[in-house]
Motif scaffolding. Structure first.
Motif, PDB file in Angstrom:
ATOM      1  N   LEU A  18     -11.541  59.117 -69.354  1.00  0.00           N
ATOM      2  CA  LEU A  18     -12.270  59.721 -68.248  1.00  0.00           C
ATOM      3  C   LEU A  18     -11.846  59.128 -66.914  1.00  0.00           C
ATOM      4  N   VAL A  19     -11.650  57.825 -66.870  1.00  0.00           N
ATOM      5  CA  VAL A  19     -11.257  57.173 -65.618  1.00  0.00           C
ATOM      6  C   VAL A  19      -9.918  57.715 -65.133  1.00  0.00           C
ATOM      7  N   GLU A  20      -8.951  57.838 -66.046  1.00  0.00           N
ATOM      8  CA  GLU A  20      -7.645  58.372 -65.656  1.00  0.00           C
ATOM      9  C   GLU A  20      -7.737  59.845 -65.290  1.00  0.00           C
ATOM     10  N   TRP A  73     -20.941  66.508 -64.131  1.00  0.00           N
ATOM     11  CA  TRP A  73     -21.707  65.290 -63.829  1.00  0.00           C
ATOM     12  C   TRP A  73     -20.891  64.019 -64.053  1.00  0.00           C
ATOM     13  N   ALA A  74     -19.636  64.149 -64.511  1.00  0.00           N
ATOM     14  CA  ALA A  74     -18.845  62.976 -64.903  1.00  0.00           C
ATOM     15  C   ALA A  74     -17.485  62.915 -64.216  1.00  0.00           C
ATOM     16  N   ARG A  75     -16.991  64.037 -63.731  1.00  0.00           N
ATOM     17  CA  ARG A  75     -15.674  64.104 -63.109  1.00  0.00           C
ATOM     18  C   ARG A  75     -15.839  64.687 -61.709  1.00  0.00           C
ATOM     19  N   GLY A  76     -14.700  64.968 -61.073  1.00  0.00           N
ATOM     20  CA  GLY A  76     -14.733  65.562 -59.744  1.00  0.00           C
ATOM     21  C   GLY A  76     -14.910  64.506 -58.663  1.00  0.00           C
ATOM     22  N   THR A  77     -14.433  64.833 -57.468  1.00  0.00           N
ATOM     23  CA  THR A  77     -14.542  63.940 -56.317  1.00  0.00           C
ATOM     24  C   THR A  77     -14.778  64.795 -55.083  1.00  0.00           C
ATOM     25  N   LEU A 100     -21.732  59.192 -60.902  1.00  0.00           N
ATOM     26  CA  LEU A 100     -21.209  59.947 -62.038  1.00  0.00           C
ATOM     27  C   LEU A 100     -21.614  59.316 -63.368  1.00  0.00           C
ATOM     28  N   ALA A 101     -21.845  60.196 -64.345  1.00  0.00           N
ATOM     29  CA  ALA A 101     -22.061  59.772 -65.734  1.00  0.00           C
ATOM     30  C   ALA A 101     -20.688  59.521 -66.380  1.00  0.00           C
ATOM     31  N   PRO A 102     -20.630  58.789 -67.463  1.00  0.00           N
ATOM     32  CA  PRO A 102     -21.750  58.167 -68.182  1.00  0.00           C
ATOM     33  C   PRO A 102     -22.200  56.833 -67.586  1.00  0.00           C
ATOM     34  N   GLU A 103     -21.464  56.318 -66.595  1.00  0.00           N
ATOM     35  CA  GLU A 103     -21.862  55.039 -65.999  1.00  0.00           C
ATOM     36  C   GLU A 103     -23.249  55.145 -65.362  1.00  0.00           C
ATOM     37  N   ILE A 148     -29.231  62.930 -58.926  1.00  0.00           N
ATOM     38  CA  ILE A 148     -30.325  63.624 -58.227  1.00  0.00           C
ATOM     39  C   ILE A 148     -30.948  62.694 -57.198  1.00  0.00           C
ATOM     40  N   ASN A 149     -31.149  61.441 -57.571  1.00  0.00           N
ATOM     41  CA  ASN A 149     -31.710  60.474 -56.620  1.00  0.00           C
ATOM     42  C   ASN A 149     -30.775  60.242 -55.443  1.00  0.00           C
ATOM     43  N   ASP A 150     -29.465  60.247 -55.701  1.00  0.00           N
ATOM     44  CA  ASP A 150     -28.494  60.140 -54.606  1.00  0.00           C
ATOM     45  C   ASP A 150     -28.641  61.298 -53.621  1.00  0.00           C
TER      46      ASP A 150
END
Length: 323
Positions: free
Chosen positions: A29-31, A89-93, A119-122, A129-131
């Motif tokens: 996911l990081v890459e 919810w986990a990728r994208g910038t 981002l998830a899963p972190e 939503i809070n952000d």
């Protein structure tokens, strides 16, 4: 329409070729996130012109968060558009929403702020939503410094960003906080049913987003012990009353197509001023690929027209639920 728009299909193919030239689809996911950042400039090249694009770091919820500010020519102080990128919810910038943000700023003369939410899963639900809630409060406090009324905020986003736009509006309503003046929900995920007709038709991922990827996204985003039918995760199960004017953009060739039709039907039963657009021939992610897809550029212009109308005091409801 029974066949995908050929320019849409060509853009999907081109993106796959860019991935292969970049070493193939990453295993982690990081890459994957890093690759998205590397490829994003290709898809934002030639976007509609704005006066300035500013990258800033702001602080809220005890953390530093990146934002990108798009300041249009002849900027109006009426409101601000807060944009939320897609990516399950986990990728994208903030870079992957560049073309859409340029379009919205250029065609509305409103400032656009793109938020790099958690981002998830972190950072699973409800961190993002809070952000967004905190970013709206930041906007209210600092908008005047940037030349806009920060209490008049549009929430808009693509895919997971559409989900988060709606969820953040619902959360603010439930907490008695000031509300967005409008929501632009583009090919969003609104429910946890992965067996709809559109999932069954496009689940293999022949047009991009797949069943397998959505299943993984839910697993990353939904914490242990929390139901995926929690209303702020799957707003199809929420009380949808008390929402501002809403635009729903639906792509035909998309596993999430039926989510948007179901959401539009539920919104139509409330007092929410509602505009629905169904884009035959377009696929999930059309906003990112607008560079090479004229029909996608027209679709983004429809959303910009909605923002202009609401910002100027209009909120015409146009129920277009037919397929």
């Amino acid at each position: 329409m029974k066949t995908i728009d050929p320019e849409m299909m060509a853009a999907i193919k081109e993106h796959k070729e860019l991935q292969q030239a970049d070493g193939g689809v990453p295993d982690t996911l990081v890459e994957n996130r890093r690759q998205q950042n590397r490829l994003a400039p290709h898809w934002s090249d030639g976007a509609p012109a704005v006066a300035k694009v500013l990258d800033r770091t702001i602080r809220f919820n005890g953390e530093e968060t990146d934002i990108r500010i798009y300041q249009p020519h002849a900027a109006k102080p009426d409101a601000v558009i807060l944009f939320l990128h897609g990516g399950g919810w986990a990728r994208g910038t903030i870079s992957t929403g560049d073309w859409a943000c340029h379009t919205f700023a250029a065609e509305t003369n409103l400032t656009v702020v793109s938020l790099a939410y958690s981002l998830a899963p972190e950072a699973p639900f409800p961190a993002a939503i809070n952000d967004i809630r905190a970013a709206m409060d930041w906007s209210a406090e600092h908008g005047a410094e940037l030349g806009f009324n920060g209490r008049r905020v549009f929430l808009t986003g693509t895919s997971a960003g559409g989900n988060l736009s709606l969820a953040a509006a619902l959360a603010r309503r439930d907490h008695g906080e000031f509300m967005p003046i409008g929501c632009g929900l583009l090919f969003g995920v609104f429910g946890d049913n992965l067996e709809t007709d559109s999932y069954n038709a496009y689940g293999p991922g022949q047009y991009g987003l797949s069943y397998a990827r959505m299943k993984q996204y839910f697993e990353w985003y939904v914490p242990e012990g929390v139901s995926s039918r929690e209303p702020l995760i799957s707003p199809l199960y929420a009380d949808l009353s008390g929402l501002p004017a809403t635009f729903v953009g639906i792509a035909e060739f998309d596993v999430l197509r039926d989510d948007s039709f179901l959401l539009a039907g539920k919104l139509a039963a409330t007092a929410t001023p509602l505009t629905v657009r169904y884009y035959e021939g377009l696929a999930h992610g059309y906003a990112m690929f607008a560079k090479g897809v004229p029909a996608a550029r027209r679709a983004l212009s429809d959303t910009a027209a909605f923002f202009r109308d609401v910002a100027s005091g209009g909120c015409n409801a146009e129920h277009e639920l037919q397929r």
